[in-house]
Enzyme design. Structure first.
Site, mmCIF file in Angstrom:
data_model
loop_
_atom_site.group_PDB
_atom_site.id
_atom_site.type_symbol
_atom_site.label_atom_id
_atom_site.label_comp_id
_atom_site.label_asym_id
_atom_site.label_seq_id
_atom_site.Cartn_x
_atom_site.Cartn_y
_atom_site.Cartn_z
ATOM 1 N N ASP A 75 15.413 -3.335 -36.402
ATOM 2 C CA ASP A 75 16.408 -4.363 -36.034
ATOM 3 C C ASP A 75 17.036 -5.061 -37.245
ATOM 4 O O ASP A 75 17.839 -5.973 -37.102
ATOM 5 C CB ASP A 75 15.771 -5.405 -35.124
ATOM 6 N N GLY A 129 15.983 -4.610 -46.106
ATOM 7 C CA GLY A 129 16.404 -5.976 -46.419
ATOM 8 C C GLY A 129 17.032 -6.055 -47.800
ATOM 9 O O GLY A 129 18.020 -6.764 -48.007
ATOM 10 N N HIS A 160 0.848 -1.200 0.000
ATOM 11 C CA HIS A 160 0.000 0.000 0.000
ATOM 12 C C HIS A 160 0.877 1.242 0.000
ATOM 13 O O HIS A 160 0.600 2.235 0.660
ATOM 14 C CB HIS A 160 -0.894 0.036 1.250
HETATM 15 N N1 LIG Z 1 7.039 -11.458 -46.660
HETATM 16 C C1 LIG Z 1 8.270 -11.092 -46.949
HETATM 17 N N2 LIG Z 1 8.931 -11.693 -47.962
HETATM 18 C C2 LIG Z 1 10.198 -11.357 -48.246
HETATM 19 N N3 LIG Z 1 10.893 -10.423 -47.573
HETATM 20 C C3 LIG Z 1 10.264 -9.818 -46.556
HETATM 21 C C4 LIG Z 1 8.935 -10.104 -46.183
HETATM 22 N N4 LIG Z 1 8.618 -9.324 -45.110
HETATM 23 C C5 LIG Z 1 9.713 -8.567 -44.853
HETATM 24 N N5 LIG Z 1 10.684 -8.872 -45.708
HETATM 25 C C6 LIG Z 1 12.047 -8.374 -45.712
HETATM 26 O O1 LIG Z 1 12.557 -8.421 -44.382
HETATM 27 C C7 LIG Z 1 13.169 -7.187 -44.081
HETATM 28 C C8 LIG Z 1 13.086 -6.937 -42.581
HETATM 29 O O2 LIG Z 1 13.922 -7.916 -42.012
HETATM 30 P P1 LIG Z 1 13.915 -8.092 -40.416
HETATM 31 O O3 LIG Z 1 14.189 -6.797 -39.764
HETATM 32 O O4 LIG Z 1 14.795 -9.253 -40.117
HETATM 33 O O5 LIG Z 1 12.418 -8.485 -40.194
HETATM 34 P P2 LIG Z 1 11.510 -8.240 -38.928
HETATM 35 O O6 LIG Z 1 10.551 -7.200 -39.387
HETATM 36 O O7 LIG Z 1 10.901 -9.577 -38.678
HETATM 37 O O8 LIG Z 1 12.366 -7.761 -37.798
HETATM 38 C C9 LIG Z 1 12.422 -6.185 -44.872
HETATM 39 O O9 LIG Z 1 13.252 -5.067 -45.110
HETATM 40 C C10 LIG Z 1 12.139 -6.926 -46.156
HETATM 41 O O10 LIG Z 1 13.232 -6.831 -47.027
HETATM 42 O O1 LIG Z 2 -5.436 -3.878 1.515
HETATM 43 C C1 LIG Z 2 -5.265 -3.496 2.637
HETATM 44 C C2 LIG Z 2 -5.664 -4.274 3.832
HETATM 45 O O2 LIG Z 2 -6.417 -5.388 3.483
HETATM 46 C C3 LIG Z 2 -6.435 -3.434 4.773
HETATM 47 O O3 LIG Z 2 -5.694 -2.351 5.119
HETATM 48 P P1 LIG Z 2 -6.150 -1.424 6.339
HETATM 49 O O4 LIG Z 2 -5.787 -2.182 7.555
HETATM 50 O O5 LIG Z 2 -5.360 -0.185 6.129
HETATM 51 O O6 LIG Z 2 -7.641 -1.250 6.208
#
Ligand SMILES: Nc1ncnc2c1ncn2[C@@H]1O[C@H](COP(=O)(O)OP(=O)(O)O)[C@@H](O)[C@H]1O
Ligand SMILES: O=C[C@H](O)COP(=O)(O)O
Length: 611
Positions: free
Chosen positions: A426, A589, A234
């Site tokens: 990523d 990609g 709490h």
């Molecule tokens: N369905 C798909 N088919 C082929 N390439 C894809 C597809 N979807 C995404 N990509 C490729 O994957 C790349 C992204 O790669 P990555 O970052 O590893 O994927 P994620 O989005 O899963 O993190 C995109 O830039 C594209 O080139």
């Molecule tokens: O959740 C809190 C307790 O169950 C009760 O607290 P209290 O003693 O302050 O009423």
């Protein structure tokens, strides 16, 4: 501190209880008294009733179910229910043997539950009060009069006394109460939090102007880089605030001292001897991600073993006793041996339908395994890679792989920039991880490059392990299909040396296989915009330079294409406009693939005809 919550036009407790009762046909709700009880338990058993302030869900109504609580009484958030409510709860489940009331050690609870118990006794109903005190943060000097707070150990007490009452038809009220007392005297808990919590506010009607509740200012939350050891459920102060926020290993090590140190004369509430069996509960206070709560559990188990030689015989991880959406966790240890040994384990393992207890592992299963025996070797690790008489020139392929990997690494920052806008940011990291894994494999001589099928299978494993996401999947499928094509050809014609025309044909096969797993084709703004022209051009011309150019042009063409696949297809067009000066935002990609091929080509040109 600004915990954001939705606005509610009624107090949250009743709708919460309604929602809970919809999930179990055995449950009934006395709405006026915020009492939840189960219809499935017989009058012949000792009834187990618990309750307290709301805001600690699933405690307490979430523990009503077969094998656990029979009744739960809910107060307002962080406030004890009234005596009237509690008495109604006792009466909701009459029993020939009486009712055991489990209550956390908070003043309001003790007063109201105690008064209700006295009132029930005055009516001839046998009632015992079991007060849970498991917190160790407040030491003996400070908690002298009030005693220790009740925390997530309450869930452990619920589970054990609930199972005893449900499974042992001969048990008397005193038997169950005594077991509860034995458990409580062997229970220790401490929490760690990153901030206070704010109670979700109620507004009088949906069209009311939302006014910041001044209650948010009541709590002095923690500073940005502060954490607190031992904060109550709490927002009560704990044993110390500190900064900066430590690693999870470090805060776990600190917490375990409060739980286990025998030299801390102000604590050392329970003694854990070497041979004692221990049960561990890692409790999410409501705002820790499911990802992190298991990381925290992993850290606790590691430190328990390393520092204290303790390997718990039971490990429970989850959300048992919250403080609304508290950004923290608590550690509970039960000395099973001193609390009652195997019986206690059987009660912990006893099946229940209550959603608040999330472990349904039988005693037999627990006894068969050990909580630290789960790591096994990959049976595939020793599996031999497929071999073949399909020959690569090892030096040439090694040089191509090294050059390709380095070319991708040189483009990583650009790819990351592009994917930060077009995707989840990523892609660069993913391709770099694959490239570095290949360079490491070359350095460690892990690839048998003379055998085209074996080395491609090894590369597939490396890419699959090092790269996640879409890229990882696409490259792994493509490489695996390339190896399959060579193996297929070898079956038909026997062993052979891989030359550029042979490679071109196999690349075509691999592309056709890949197309079974993605509907993306040239023009859909993906890496296929580089890969498909590369493969088709190489097949047509047997000229790696022309194929490389085709890959580059395909990649560049994506600057003007609309995305139909991947995360890019969700990105608003405006996001792409910042790249107009360079002709538009290319597909990350495709850029990565073009860089790979460019590296291959430069190395191949230097080395000449054989692969
Ligand atoms: N369905 C798909 N088919 C082929 N390439 C894809 C597809 N979807 C995404 N990509 C490729 O994957 C790349 C992204 O790669 P990555 O970052 O590893 O994927 P994620 O989005 O899963 O993190 C995109 O830039 C594209 O080139
Ligand atoms: O959740 C809190 C307790 O169950 C009760 O607290 P209290 O003693 O302050 O009423």
């Amino acid at each position: 501190m600004s915990n954001k919550h939705w606005n509610y036009t009624e107090d949250l407790v009743l709708p919460h209880l309604r929602g809970l009762c919809r999930t179990n046909p055995d449950l009934r709700l006395i709405a006026s008294e915020r009492v939840v009880f189960t219809t499935s338990s017989p009058e012949s058993k000792v009834m187990i009733l618990s309750g307290g302030g709301s805001g600690h869900e699933p405690l307490h109504a979430g523990f009503v179910g077969d094998g656990l609580l029979d009744v739960a009484v809910a107060g307002f958030v962080f406030a004890s229910p009234s005596t009237k409510q509690i008495f109604s709860g006792i009466k909701s489940k009459p029993s020939n043997k009486g009712t055991l009331i489990v209550v956390k050690n908070y003043t309001g609870d003790i007063l109201h539950f105690g008064l209700a118990a006295e009132r029930a006794k005055a009516e001839g109903i046998p009632v015992e009060l079991l007060i849970v005190q498991d917190d160790v943060s407040v030491g003996k000097t400070k908690n002298g009069m009030v005693g220790r707070r009740g925390l997530s150990g309450t869930a452990v007490v619920h589970k054990i006394v609930g199972a005893k009452a449900a499974s042992d038809s001969g048990a008397t009220l005193e038997d169950v109460a005594q077991l509860g007392r034995d458990v409580i005297s062997n229970l220790v808990t401490i929490g760690a939090s990153l901030n206070h919590v704010v109670i979700p506010k109620k507004i009088s009607s949906a069209d009311d102007e939302i006014v910041e509740s001044d209650s948010e200012d009541e709590h002095e939350g923690l500073k940005e880089d502060e954490y607190e050891i031992g904060m109550g459920i709490h927002n009560e102060p704990g044993v110390k605030k500190s900064s900066p926020i430590p690693t999870v290993d470090s805060v776990v090590e600190e917490l375990l001292v409060y739980l286990l140190s025998e030299s801390d004369k102000d604590r050392s509430y329970v003694k854990f001897d070497k041979k004692d069996e221990v049960a561990l509960m890692i409790n999410n206070l409501g705002g820790t991600s499911n990802l992190e709560i298991y990381v925290i559990q992993d850290a606790v188990c590691k430190k328990l073993k390393e520092i204290y030689g303790i390997v718990p015989v039971r490990v429970y991880t989850g959300t048992f006793t919250t403080s609304i959406d508290g950004p923290g966790f608590s550690i509970t240890l039960l000395n099973v041996t001193k609390a009652g040994g195997d019986n206690v384990l059987e009660y912990l393992d006893y099946p229940t339908t209550a959603p608040g207890w999330n472990s349904a592992i039988s005693t037999a299963k627990w006894s068969a395994g050990e909580t630290e025996n789960f790591v096994v070797e990959d049976p595939q690790a020793e599996a031999a890679y497929p071999t073949s008489q399909v020959k690569f020139d090892p030096e040439v392929v090694s040089a191509l792989l090294e050059a390709g990997a380095k070319s991708v690494l040189a483009k990583e920052s650009k790819i990351t920039l592009y994917d930060t806008v077009a995707g989840d940011g990523d892609c660069g990291e993913t391709l770099a991880s694959g490239s570095n894994a290949i360079l490491k494999a070359l350095k460690d001589k892990d690839l048998e490059l003379g055998d085209a099928v074996k080395s491609l299978s090894q590369l597939t494993d490396i890419i699959e392990t090092a790269m996640g996401g879409t890229s990882g999947g696409l490259y792994s499928i493509f490489l695996s299909s390339l190896a399959k094509s060579f193996k297929h050809t070898e079956k038909a014609k026997g062993g052979f040396q891989v030359t550029l025309p042979v490679m071109a044909a196999a690349l075509n096969d691999a592309l056709e296989s890949l197309f079974k797993y993605t509907r993306a084709r040239t023009g859909d703004r993906t890496l296929i915009d580089g890969l498909e022209p590369f493969v088709r051009t190489l097949s047509k011309t047997n000229d790696l330079g022309k194929a490389n150019q085709a890959a580059f042009e395909g990649s560049e063409s994506t600057r003007k294409l609309d995305a139909k696949f991947g995360r890019a297809s969700y990105v608003a067009k405006e996001e792409f406009e910042q790249f107009e000066s360079e002709g538009g935002l290319p597909d990350p990609g495709a850029v990565g693939f073009a860089a790979l091929i460019d590296g291959f080509t430069k190395a191949y040109t230097k080395l000449g005809s054989k692969l």
